[in-house]
Design a protein around this motif. Sequence first.
Motif, PDB file in Angstrom:
ATOM      1  N   ALA A 106      41.260  45.550  41.273  1.00 12.36           N
ATOM      2  CA  ALA A 106      40.352  46.634  41.674  1.00 12.36           C
ATOM      3  C   ALA A 106      39.475  47.089  40.520  1.00 12.36           C
ATOM      4  O   ALA A 106      38.313  47.479  40.717  1.00 12.36           O
ATOM      5  CB  ALA A 106      41.149  47.820  42.219  1.00 12.36           C
ATOM      6  N   ARG A 107      40.053  47.050  39.310  1.00 14.60           N
ATOM      7  CA  ARG A 107      39.307  47.432  38.107  1.00 14.60           C
ATOM      8  C   ARG A 107      39.786  46.609  36.936  1.00 14.60           C
ATOM      9  O   ARG A 107      40.951  46.210  36.868  1.00 14.60           O
ATOM     10  CB  ARG A 107      39.554  48.902  37.759  1.00 14.60           C
ATOM     11  N   GLY A 108      38.883  46.400  35.967  1.00 20.13           N
ATOM     12  CA  GLY A 108      39.267  45.783  34.713  1.00 20.13           C
ATOM     13  C   GLY A 108      39.279  44.262  34.746  1.00 20.13           C
ATOM     14  O   GLY A 108      38.763  43.633  35.686  1.00 20.13           O
ATOM     15  N   GLU A 109      39.890  43.679  33.723  1.00 20.09           N
ATOM     16  CA  GLU A 109      39.970  42.232  33.570  1.00 20.09           C
ATOM     17  C   GLU A 109      41.406  41.845  33.236  1.00 20.09           C
ATOM     18  O   GLU A 109      42.040  42.451  32.367  1.00 20.09           O
ATOM     19  CB  GLU A 109      39.029  41.766  32.451  1.00 20.09           C
ATOM     20  N   VAL A 110      41.898  40.823  33.943  1.00 25.27           N
ATOM     21  CA  VAL A 110      43.279  40.378  33.755  1.00 25.27           C
ATOM     22  C   VAL A 110      43.308  38.857  33.717  1.00 25.27           C
ATOM     23  O   VAL A 110      42.319  38.183  34.030  1.00 25.27           O
ATOM     24  CB  VAL A 110      44.199  40.896  34.881  1.00 25.27           C
ATOM     25  N   GLU A 111      44.477  38.334  33.359  1.00 25.83           N
ATOM     26  CA  GLU A 111      44.706  36.885  33.406  1.00 25.83           C
ATOM     27  C   GLU A 111      45.968  36.610  34.201  1.00 25.83           C
ATOM     28  O   GLU A 111      47.006  37.245  33.981  1.00 25.83           O
ATOM     29  CB  GLU A 111      44.842  36.315  31.998  1.00 25.83           C
ATOM     30  N   LEU A 112      45.884  35.659  35.141  1.00 27.54           N
ATOM     31  CA  LEU A 112      47.017  35.272  35.973  1.00 27.54           C
ATOM     32  C   LEU A 112      47.131  33.756  35.960  1.00 27.54           C
ATOM     33  O   LEU A 112      46.210  33.060  36.412  1.00 27.54           O
ATOM     34  CB  LEU A 112      46.828  35.784  37.405  1.00 27.54           C
ATOM     35  N   ASP A 113      48.223  33.252  35.408  1.00 30.02           N
ATOM     36  CA  ASP A 113      48.497  31.814  35.416  1.00 30.02           C
ATOM     37  C   ASP A 113      47.312  31.010  34.868  1.00 30.02           C
ATOM     38  O   ASP A 113      46.927  29.982  35.419  1.00 30.02           O
ATOM     39  CB  ASP A 113      48.836  31.361  36.840  1.00 30.02           C
ATOM     40  N   GLY A 114      46.706  31.512  33.789  1.00 30.18           N
ATOM     41  CA  GLY A 114      45.592  30.825  33.160  1.00 30.18           C
ATOM     42  C   GLY A 114      44.236  31.106  33.761  1.00 30.18           C
ATOM     43  O   GLY A 114      43.217  30.603  33.267  1.00 30.18           O
ATOM     44  N   HIS A 115      44.187  31.913  34.819  1.00 29.79           N
ATOM     45  CA  HIS A 115      42.929  32.254  35.478  1.00 29.79           C
ATOM     46  C   HIS A 115      42.487  33.650  35.048  1.00 29.79           C
ATOM     47  O   HIS A 115      43.255  34.616  35.153  1.00 29.79           O
ATOM     48  CB  HIS A 115      43.076  32.234  36.997  1.00 29.79           C
ATOM     49  N   ASP A 116      41.251  33.762  34.574  1.00 31.21           N
ATOM     50  CA  ASP A 116      40.685  35.074  34.249  1.00 31.21           C
ATOM     51  C   ASP A 116      40.120  35.704  35.509  1.00 31.21           C
ATOM     52  O   ASP A 116      39.319  35.075  36.224  1.00 31.21           O
ATOM     53  CB  ASP A 116      39.583  34.944  33.195  1.00 31.21           C
ATOM     54  N   LEU A 117      40.533  36.933  35.792  1.00 29.90           N
ATOM     55  CA  LEU A 117      40.102  37.647  36.984  1.00 29.90           C
ATOM     56  C   LEU A 117      39.455  38.960  36.575  1.00 29.90           C
ATOM     57  O   LEU A 117      39.962  39.673  35.706  1.00 29.90           O
ATOM     58  CB  LEU A 117      41.289  37.936  37.901  1.00 29.90           C
ATOM     59  N   ALA A 118      38.327  39.276  37.224  1.00 31.89           N
ATOM     60  CA  ALA A 118      37.617  40.525  36.967  1.00 31.89           C
ATOM     61  C   ALA A 118      37.627  41.371  38.233  1.00 31.89           C
ATOM     62  O   ALA A 118      38.141  40.959  39.290  1.00 31.89           O
ATOM     63  CB  ALA A 118      36.187  40.232  36.521  1.00 31.89           C
ATOM     64  N   ALA A 119      37.067  42.566  38.146  1.00 27.54           N
ATOM     65  CA  ALA A 119      37.060  43.488  39.285  1.00 27.54           C
ATOM     66  C   ALA A 119      36.455  42.824  40.517  1.00 27.54           C
ATOM     67  O   ALA A 119      35.382  42.227  40.454  1.00 27.54           O
ATOM     68  CB  ALA A 119      36.287  44.751  38.925  1.00 27.54           C
ATOM     69  N   GLY A 120      37.175  42.927  41.634  1.00 28.06           N
ATOM     70  CA  GLY A 120      36.740  42.336  42.890  1.00 28.06           C
ATOM     71  C   GLY A 120      37.287  40.944  43.138  1.00 28.06           C
ATOM     72  O   GLY A 120      37.226  40.442  44.258  1.00 28.06           O
ATOM     73  N   ASP A 121      37.829  40.298  42.101  1.00 29.25           N
ATOM     74  CA  ASP A 121      38.434  38.981  42.273  1.00 29.25           C
ATOM     75  C   ASP A 121      39.840  39.117  42.855  1.00 29.25           C
ATOM     76  O   ASP A 121      40.509  40.146  42.688  1.00 29.25           O
ATOM     77  CB  ASP A 121      38.539  38.248  40.930  1.00 29.25           C
ATOM     78  N   ALA A 122      40.285  38.051  43.521  1.00 30.62           N
ATOM     79  CA  ALA A 122      41.630  38.021  44.087  1.00 30.62           C
ATOM     80  C   ALA A 122      42.243  36.649  43.846  1.00 30.62           C
ATOM     81  O   ALA A 122      41.535  35.655  43.654  1.00 30.62           O
ATOM     82  CB  ALA A 122      41.608  38.330  45.574  1.00 30.62           C
TER      83      ALA A 122
END
Length: 243
Positions: A190-206
């Motif tokens: 929903a907000r910010g930037e994260v990493e999941l299993d080597g994938h960079d995800l930003a706000a709005g990504d799932a």
Amino acid sequence: MVTVDVRRADARGALESAPGVTSLHSFSFGAHLDPGNTHHGLLLAHHEDRIAPGAGYDDHPHRDTEIVTWVLDGTLAHDDDAGRSARVVPGTVQRLSAGRGVTHRERNASDDEPLHLVQMWLVPDEAGVDPVHETVDVSAALRGGGLVPAAGRGAAVGLGIADAVLHVARPPAGHRLDLPAAPYLHVFVARGEVELDGHDLAAGDAARVVEAPATIALSLDAHTDAEVLVWEMHSDLAPTGGD
């Protein structure tokens, strides 16, 4: 084997759901037709709404649907035909189990501030039950930065589905979240930037995760202060027919 299917924010279907309401839909919904993208696990609808001051959805009916709403900014006004009303603010989870039928309205309670929310729909285990409306403030629990069970079994509010739990977290930058082990996960940033299993995800990504067994621990790392919604689901929707 674990598969992580990343869905970017700009791949969602954009609709003007009502005057003053812009919705971004992750699954096929209404005028956003996407027959190959109807659900993930038990999650049937997932939309991010931005609602102008004073705008919203006028009276409309639901039946046999579990609706969970999470407000990111602003105040949501909920009123229904059973006389139930609520003002939902950030940090408060709202659950509406439509059961045998309910008519409600959802509007931006403010005349000058925009409203930003995420709403998620699932199919209940049992049809035709009494409607239920609940709201609970979980903001205090979120201060620790970990996953907080917001809706479902053992969570802040109930859910008419035994196999699904919504977890919410506000991890600070540098924080790691260990995700629940489940056959299906839906992770929404929903907000910010994260990493999941080597994938960079930003706000709005799932990320749609399939077959995450207990022997494989998936974790999420917050690169910035973030807010994430994680659905833990232990079954899938039954096939609807066809060849």
